[in-house]
Motif scaffolding. Structure first.
Motif, mmCIF file in Angstrom:
data_model
loop_
_atom_site.group_PDB
_atom_site.id
_atom_site.type_symbol
_atom_site.label_atom_id
_atom_site.label_comp_id
_atom_site.label_asym_id
_atom_site.label_seq_id
_atom_site.Cartn_x
_atom_site.Cartn_y
_atom_site.Cartn_z
ATOM 1 N N LEU A 111 0.827 -1.206 0.000
ATOM 2 C CA LEU A 111 0.000 0.000 0.000
ATOM 3 C C LEU A 111 0.861 1.256 0.000
ATOM 4 C CD1 LEU A 111 -2.874 -0.890 2.501
ATOM 5 C CD2 LEU A 111 -3.174 -0.107 0.144
ATOM 6 N N VAL A 112 1.871 1.272 0.874
ATOM 7 C CA VAL A 112 2.750 2.442 0.965
ATOM 8 C C VAL A 112 3.425 2.705 -0.376
ATOM 9 C CG1 VAL A 112 4.910 3.299 1.978
ATOM 10 C CG2 VAL A 112 3.140 2.316 3.452
ATOM 11 N N LEU A 113 3.961 1.656 -0.988
ATOM 12 C CA LEU A 113 4.664 1.836 -2.257
ATOM 13 C C LEU A 113 3.697 2.198 -3.391
ATOM 14 C CD1 LEU A 113 7.354 -1.006 -2.071
ATOM 15 C CD2 LEU A 113 7.604 1.451 -1.576
ATOM 16 N N ALA A 114 2.448 1.721 -3.303
ATOM 17 C CA ALA A 114 1.452 2.106 -4.305
ATOM 18 C C ALA A 114 1.142 3.598 -4.198
ATOM 19 C CB ALA A 114 0.179 1.287 -4.125
ATOM 20 N N PHE A 115 1.018 4.091 -2.979
ATOM 21 C CA PHE A 115 0.798 5.524 -2.787
ATOM 22 C C PHE A 115 1.999 6.331 -3.298
ATOM 23 C CE2 PHE A 115 -2.176 4.632 1.035
ATOM 24 C CZ PHE A 115 -3.281 4.565 0.187
ATOM 25 N N CYS A 116 3.193 5.834 -2.986
ATOM 26 C CA CYS A 116 4.399 6.528 -3.441
ATOM 27 C C CYS A 116 4.478 6.550 -4.967
ATOM 28 C CB CYS A 116 5.646 5.867 -2.859
ATOM 29 S SG CYS A 116 5.850 6.099 -1.072
ATOM 30 N N ALA A 117 4.070 5.453 -5.607
ATOM 31 C CA ALA A 117 4.094 5.393 -7.071
ATOM 32 C C ALA A 117 3.146 6.419 -7.677
ATOM 33 C CB ALA A 117 3.713 3.992 -7.536
ATOM 34 N N ARG A 118 2.113 6.779 -6.932
ATOM 35 C CA ARG A 118 1.179 7.807 -7.394
ATOM 36 C C ARG A 118 1.625 9.198 -6.952
ATOM 37 N NH1 ARG A 118 -0.894 3.100 -7.377
ATOM 38 N NH2 ARG A 118 -2.705 2.501 -8.624
ATOM 39 N N ARG A 119 2.829 9.271 -6.406
ATOM 40 C CA ARG A 119 3.500 10.504 -6.039
ATOM 41 C C ARG A 119 2.715 11.345 -5.037
ATOM 42 N NH1 ARG A 119 7.523 8.415 -6.143
ATOM 43 N NH2 ARG A 119 8.382 10.397 -5.457
ATOM 44 N N VAL A 120 2.179 10.692 -4.009
ATOM 45 C CA VAL A 120 1.617 11.482 -2.913
ATOM 46 C C VAL A 120 2.732 12.325 -2.312
ATOM 47 C CG1 VAL A 120 -0.207 9.826 -2.373
ATOM 48 C CG2 VAL A 120 2.010 9.618 -1.225
ATOM 49 N N ASP A 121 2.360 13.446 -1.719
ATOM 50 C CA ASP A 121 3.363 14.317 -1.112
ATOM 51 C C ASP A 121 3.880 13.760 0.207
ATOM 52 O OD1 ASP A 121 3.107 16.198 -3.178
ATOM 53 O OD2 ASP A 121 1.357 17.091 -2.199
ATOM 54 N N GLY A 122 3.018 13.032 0.930
ATOM 55 C CA GLY A 122 3.429 12.518 2.230
ATOM 56 C C GLY A 122 2.567 11.352 2.667
ATOM 57 N N LEU A 123 2.991 10.713 3.750
ATOM 58 C CA LEU A 123 2.331 9.517 4.250
ATOM 59 C C LEU A 123 2.153 9.596 5.766
ATOM 60 C CD1 LEU A 123 4.611 7.000 2.365
ATOM 61 C CD2 LEU A 123 2.160 7.216 1.913
ATOM 62 N N ILE A 124 1.039 9.058 6.236
ATOM 63 C CA ILE A 124 0.847 8.764 7.653
ATOM 64 C C ILE A 124 0.628 7.260 7.732
ATOM 65 C CG2 ILE A 124 -0.594 9.092 9.694
ATOM 66 C CD1 ILE A 124 -1.219 11.906 8.655
ATOM 67 N N ILE A 125 1.437 6.594 8.547
ATOM 68 C CA ILE A 125 1.434 5.136 8.569
ATOM 69 C C ILE A 125 1.197 4.626 9.990
ATOM 70 C CG2 ILE A 125 2.773 3.056 8.061
ATOM 71 C CD1 ILE A 125 4.498 4.800 6.184
ATOM 72 N N VAL A 126 0.179 3.783 10.145
ATOM 73 C CA VAL A 126 0.038 2.976 11.360
ATOM 74 C C VAL A 126 0.652 1.633 10.999
ATOM 75 C CG1 VAL A 126 -1.550 1.918 13.003
ATOM 76 C CG2 VAL A 126 -2.079 4.177 12.035
ATOM 77 N N PRO A 127 1.888 1.377 11.421
ATOM 78 C CA PRO A 127 2.643 0.248 10.854
ATOM 79 C C PRO A 127 2.173 -1.117 11.338
ATOM 80 C CG PRO A 127 3.911 1.315 12.572
ATOM 81 C CD PRO A 127 2.685 2.157 12.377
ATOM 82 N N ALA A 128 2.230 -2.068 10.419
ATOM 83 C CA ALA A 128 1.993 -3.468 10.753
ATOM 84 C C ALA A 128 3.313 -4.226 10.802
ATOM 85 C CB ALA A 128 1.061 -4.115 9.729
ATOM 86 N N GLY A 129 4.277 -3.777 10.011
ATOM 87 C CA GLY A 129 5.571 -4.447 9.935
ATOM 88 C C GLY A 129 6.588 -3.893 10.922
ATOM 89 N N SER A 130 7.740 -4.568 10.977
ATOM 90 C CA SER A 130 8.803 -4.167 11.900
ATOM 91 C C SER A 130 10.079 -3.761 11.170
ATOM 92 C CB SER A 130 9.121 -5.323 12.868
ATOM 93 O OG SER A 130 9.492 -6.489 12.146
ATOM 94 N N ASP A 131 10.010 -3.685 9.843
ATOM 95 C CA ASP A 131 11.168 -3.271 9.045
ATOM 96 C C ASP A 131 10.690 -2.272 8.008
ATOM 97 O OD1 ASP A 131 13.354 -2.920 7.433
ATOM 98 O OD2 ASP A 131 13.817 -5.046 7.202
ATOM 99 N N HIS A 132 11.172 -1.038 8.119
ATOM 100 C CA HIS A 132 10.739 0.010 7.203
ATOM 101 C C HIS A 132 11.896 0.582 6.398
ATOM 102 C CE1 HIS A 132 7.300 -0.239 9.998
ATOM 103 N NE2 HIS A 132 6.620 -0.034 8.884
#
Length: 342
Positions: A104-125
């Motif tokens: 999801l994060v990378l899909a948003f980045c591919a659409r060139r969002v300006d920024g992200l707010i993440i409630v993380p599920a993973g432990s490696d970012h």
């Protein structure tokens, strides 16, 4: 826009001034241009205008579960902040899956969002490093980022809230307090367990692993764990629920066991839940309340501060919780005889 200019009998620059609310156009001409715009159904191309400025005027939000009340309040707060800043908000649910979060994060980045707010599920970012280098800004909410990532973070005081809830039960005479929390791999669940243990230690009470149950809040598991706890030779007199969904499943399990919807009615159990939830006030459930809306607002404020050019060192903000007594957490412990009779 050329069609509007031709229909209104004005220059293209005049139409541009009217569309962008710029000065220099007399009222009669502006009215004629507006009439042509409405007649032709013209809509300004905001995407092209924004892209010329090097921004997309959009941000992405990745949460755990859009259906969860906690995350719904967080989403609304972030959405309000985004609209205030003239941004669109894209939202997706990770469903507590690290791979889904990353996609999801990378899909948003591919659409060139300006920024992200993440409630993380993973432990490696670490996967975010190339995105940060490309100019993407990110803020983590509710849980901190994992390895390979440094970013602004907004949390609630999970350990402090659990410590307060446990101490509240101890203050009402309870010495056998069970903790039913989420999966121990989740940051918030681990922190709440830590707060529970701190309160026991501060009161000089032993930590009993037999009184601690950690896992997903699914009904069969919660019901089985609660039955095991209540039928033990030395059962608990009070429960601390580690999250809102677990509190609700405890109430359902107690109702099934006792035939009563009264919170904690089984054996006169006292109950404190971590997280407020709908109808908790009507059910008389004492809770340790977080403020998900404030969490969302604070995370959004940090993100837009970064997007405006702030380059201060990353910050970690921890928001306070509050105890809301409503009756279920204020029951004194009953003797074993009283418990059996009830």
């Amino acid at each position: 826009m050329n069609d509007v200019a031709a229909a209104a009998g004005v220059a293209l620059k005049t139409v541009s001034r009217v569309v962008n609310s710029e000065p220099g156009v007399n009222a009669v001409t502006a009215s004629r241009v507006q009439a042509a715009i409405e007649r032709l159904g013209y809509r300004r191309n905001d995407s092209a205008r924004i892209l010329r400025r090097g921004r997309t005027a959009s941000i992405g939000l990745v949460i755990e579960d859009v259906a969860d009340a906690f995350h719904s309040s967080l989403i609304r707060a972030v959405e309000d902040a985004a609209l205030h800043h003239g941004c669109l908000l894209f939202t997706g649910s990770s469903r507590e899956d690290a791979a889904r979060e990353r996609d999801l994060v990378l899909a948003f980045c591919a659409r060139r969002v300006d920024g992200l707010i993440i409630v993380p599920a993973g432990s490696d970012h670490g996967y975010l490093a190339p995105e940060f280098e490309a100019g993407i800004k990110a803020v983590f909410a509710d849980r901190p980022p994992g390895a390979g990532c440094e970013a602004d973070t907004v949390l609630c005081d999970n350990a402090g809230g659990a410590r307060t809830g446990t101490a509240h039960l101890i203050a009402h005479g309870h010495r056998r307090i069970a903790f039913l929390g989420g999966s121990p791999r989740i940051f918030t669940a681990a922190e709440r367990l830590r707060g529970y243990r701190q309160a026991l230690a501060a009161a000089g009470l032993p930590y009993d692993e037999g009184l601690v149950v950690m896992g997903a809040p699914d009904p069969p598991r919660v019901g089985a764990d609660l039955t095991r706890l209540l039928t033990a030779p030395d059962p608990p007199t009070a429960l601390l629920a580690g999250n809102g969904r677990t509190t609700v499943e405890i109430l359902r399990a107690l109702a099934s066991l006792t035939g009563s919807s009264d919170a904690g009615a089984a054996g006169g159990l006292a109950l404190v839940g971590f997280d407020d939830f709908e109808l908790a006030d009507l059910l008389g459930v004492t809770v340790v309340a977080q403020d998900p809306a404030r969490l969302g607002r604070t995370a959004a404020d940090l993100l837009f501060m970064r997007l405006s050019g702030d380059e201060e060192p990353t910050s970690r903000i921890e928001l306070a919780t509050r105890l809301v007594p409503r009756g279920s957490g204020e029951r004194p412990p009953l003797s074993l005889r009283d418990r059996t009779a009830s």
